[in-house]
Design a protein around this motif. Structure first.
Motif, mmCIF file in Angstrom:
data_model
loop_
_atom_site.group_PDB
_atom_site.id
_atom_site.type_symbol
_atom_site.label_atom_id
_atom_site.label_comp_id
_atom_site.label_asym_id
_atom_site.label_seq_id
_atom_site.Cartn_x
_atom_site.Cartn_y
_atom_site.Cartn_z
ATOM 1 N N LEU A 46 -65.699 -66.529 72.963
ATOM 2 C CA LEU A 46 -66.755 -66.622 71.954
ATOM 3 C C LEU A 46 -66.345 -65.860 70.702
ATOM 4 O O LEU A 46 -65.921 -64.702 70.773
ATOM 5 C CB LEU A 46 -68.060 -66.025 72.485
ATOM 6 C CG LEU A 46 -68.708 -66.739 73.666
ATOM 7 C CD1 LEU A 46 -69.897 -65.948 74.180
ATOM 8 C CD2 LEU A 46 -69.148 -68.139 73.283
ATOM 9 N N LEU A 89 -75.222 -60.393 65.350
ATOM 10 C CA LEU A 89 -74.052 -61.247 65.489
ATOM 11 C C LEU A 89 -74.476 -62.701 65.497
ATOM 12 O O LEU A 89 -75.421 -63.080 66.186
ATOM 13 C CB LEU A 89 -73.329 -60.940 66.797
ATOM 14 C CG LEU A 89 -72.686 -59.567 66.968
ATOM 15 C CD1 LEU A 89 -71.981 -59.485 68.306
ATOM 16 C CD2 LEU A 89 -71.714 -59.292 65.846
ATOM 17 N N PHE A 136 -72.972 -66.311 66.548
ATOM 18 C CA PHE A 136 -71.901 -66.793 67.424
ATOM 19 C C PHE A 136 -71.562 -68.245 67.160
ATOM 20 O O PHE A 136 -72.409 -69.049 66.755
ATOM 21 C CB PHE A 136 -72.334 -66.675 68.887
ATOM 22 C CG PHE A 136 -72.264 -65.278 69.433
ATOM 23 C CD1 PHE A 136 -73.316 -64.385 69.239
ATOM 24 C CD2 PHE A 136 -71.153 -64.856 70.147
ATOM 25 C CE1 PHE A 136 -73.253 -63.099 69.752
ATOM 26 C CE2 PHE A 136 -71.084 -63.569 70.666
ATOM 27 C CZ PHE A 136 -72.136 -62.687 70.462
ATOM 28 N N GLY A 137 -70.317 -68.582 67.484
ATOM 29 C CA GLY A 137 -69.928 -69.976 67.593
ATOM 30 C C GLY A 137 -70.318 -70.530 68.958
ATOM 31 O O GLY A 137 -70.851 -69.816 69.807
ATOM 32 N N ALA A 138 -70.029 -71.793 69.169
ATOM 33 C CA ALA A 138 -70.441 -72.474 70.400
ATOM 34 C C ALA A 138 -69.538 -72.171 71.583
ATOM 35 O O ALA A 138 -69.846 -72.536 72.719
ATOM 36 C CB ALA A 138 -70.494 -73.984 70.167
ATOM 37 N N TYR A 192 -80.180 -61.705 73.533
ATOM 38 C CA TYR A 192 -79.624 -62.990 73.139
ATOM 39 C C TYR A 192 -79.882 -64.007 74.240
ATOM 40 O O TYR A 192 -79.921 -63.670 75.423
ATOM 41 C CB TYR A 192 -78.115 -62.884 72.917
ATOM 42 C CG TYR A 192 -77.699 -62.258 71.611
ATOM 43 C CD1 TYR A 192 -77.663 -60.872 71.462
ATOM 44 C CD2 TYR A 192 -77.326 -63.056 70.533
ATOM 45 C CE1 TYR A 192 -77.278 -60.300 70.265
ATOM 46 C CE2 TYR A 192 -76.933 -62.489 69.329
ATOM 47 C CZ TYR A 192 -76.910 -61.118 69.208
ATOM 48 O OH TYR A 192 -76.524 -60.545 68.019
ATOM 49 N N GLU A 252 -73.781 -71.686 72.857
ATOM 50 C CA GLU A 252 -73.933 -70.823 71.691
ATOM 51 C C GLU A 252 -74.944 -69.715 71.962
ATOM 52 O O GLU A 252 -76.064 -69.965 72.370
ATOM 53 C CB GLU A 252 -74.379 -71.662 70.499
ATOM 54 C CG GLU A 252 -74.396 -70.917 69.192
ATOM 55 C CD GLU A 252 -74.606 -71.861 68.022
ATOM 56 O OE1 GLU A 252 -74.278 -73.047 68.163
ATOM 57 O OE2 GLU A 252 -75.102 -71.401 66.989
#
Lengths: 114, 116
Positions: A90, A103, A105-107, B37, B44
Motif C-alpha cells: 500500500l 494518510l 491511500f492508493g488501492a 481506517y 483502498e
C-alpha cells in the motif's frame, strides 16, 4: 478529488526478478509512504519520504529500496524478489507531519512471487 | 509489546444494529492521536475518524463515533445503524508526538461482516 494511484493492482513475478511498484499522488503532498500488509500483522512501514530525493527506512526495509525523483512519484523496488515478499503493498501520502494529518491511500498492489 | 491491540479478529453483526470495534493502545507519550481506517474488499484504506489525546470531547463523523476512554487507554469505534456497505476490515492506528518521524502504529485489524 484527491488521489493516490498505484500502477499495478496485481503482479505475479518469479523469484530473483527485479520488481518496480509505482505510486503517484496528485495532491502536492510532501510525505509519501510504502506499507506492506499481511493478514494478522496490520500495516508495516517499509520506507517513507518527506521530500524529493529524501528517504527514510521504516520498520522492515530489508530487501526493498525506494526512489523519489519527483514530488508526486514514489517508487518501491524489490531488487531480487523472494517468495516471502508475496504480500499486499500500500502506498500513501500526507500533508505535513503531526496532528490530525491523514494518510490518503492508493488501492494497493497485490504481489505474488513464485 | 503491542502498542495497538484489536482483540476482535472478526465480527458478525445484523444490519441496522450498532457495532463497537475495540481498540486499546499503549503509550507513555501525553500527546498522541488515534485514527480509524476502513478497508473494503476493493483494498483502498479509507480514513474514518480522528481523536487527539487532548480533545475534550469524543470525536464523531456521521454514523461513526469514537468512544475515547483515556484512563483505560481505549479508543473504540462505534458505528450506529450498520449497513451492508460497512462490511470491511477496520484498523485502529496511533501517532505519538515523541516519535520524531510521527509514524503511525497500526493494529492487526478487525474484519466486520454485516448480515442482511
Amino acid at each position: 478529488d484527491v488521489k493516490v494511484t498505484q500502477s499495478s493492482r496485481y503482479l505475479v513475478k518469479r523469484t530473483g526478478e527485479k520488481v518496480f511498484l509505482e505510486c503517484v499522488q496528485d495532491m502536492d503532498h510532501e510525505n509519501m509512504f510504502w506499507y506492506r500488509q499481511d493478514p494478522g500483522l496490520g500495516l508495516r512501514l517499509i520506507y517513507f519520504s518527506y521530500d524529493v530525493k529524501m528517504k527514510e527506512k521504516g520498520d522492515i526495509p530489508e530487501g526493498y529500496s525506494v526512489s523519489r525523483e519527483k514530488k508526486e512519484r514514489f517508487s518501491l523496488i524489490l531488487e531480487s524478489a523472494s517468495t516471502n515478499q508475496t504480500s499486499m503493498y500500500l502506498c500513501a501520502s500526507s500533508l505535513g507531519s503531526f496532528g490530525a494529518n491523514v494518510l490518503t491511500f492508493g488501492a494497493g498492489s497485490r504481489l505474488t512471487v513464485l | 509489546a503491542q502498542k495497538i491491540t484489536q482483540t476482535q479478529p472478526g465480527m458478525f453483526v445484523q444490519e441496522k444494529e450498532a457495532v463497537t470495534l475495540d481498540c486499546t493502545y499503549d503509550t507513555s507519550d501525553p500527546s498522541y492521536g488515534l485514527f480509524w481506517y476502513k478497508q473494503p474488499s476493493s483494498g483502498e484504506m479509507i480514513f474514518l475518524i480522528y481523536q487527539g489525546s487532548y480533545d475534550q470531547q469524543n470525536a464523531t463523523e456521521g454514523r461513526y463515533s469514537l468512544n475515547f476512554q483515556k484512563a483505560r487507554k481505549s479508543a473504540n469505534l462505534v458505528i450506529s445503524a450498520s449497513q451492508l456497505g460497512d462490511s470491511a476490515m477496520y484498523f485502529c492506528a496511533m501517532r505519538e508526538a515523541m516519535d520524531s518521524n510521527y509514524q503511525l502504529i497500526w493494529g492487526a485489524g478487525t474484519k466486520l461482516i454485516i448480515k442482511p
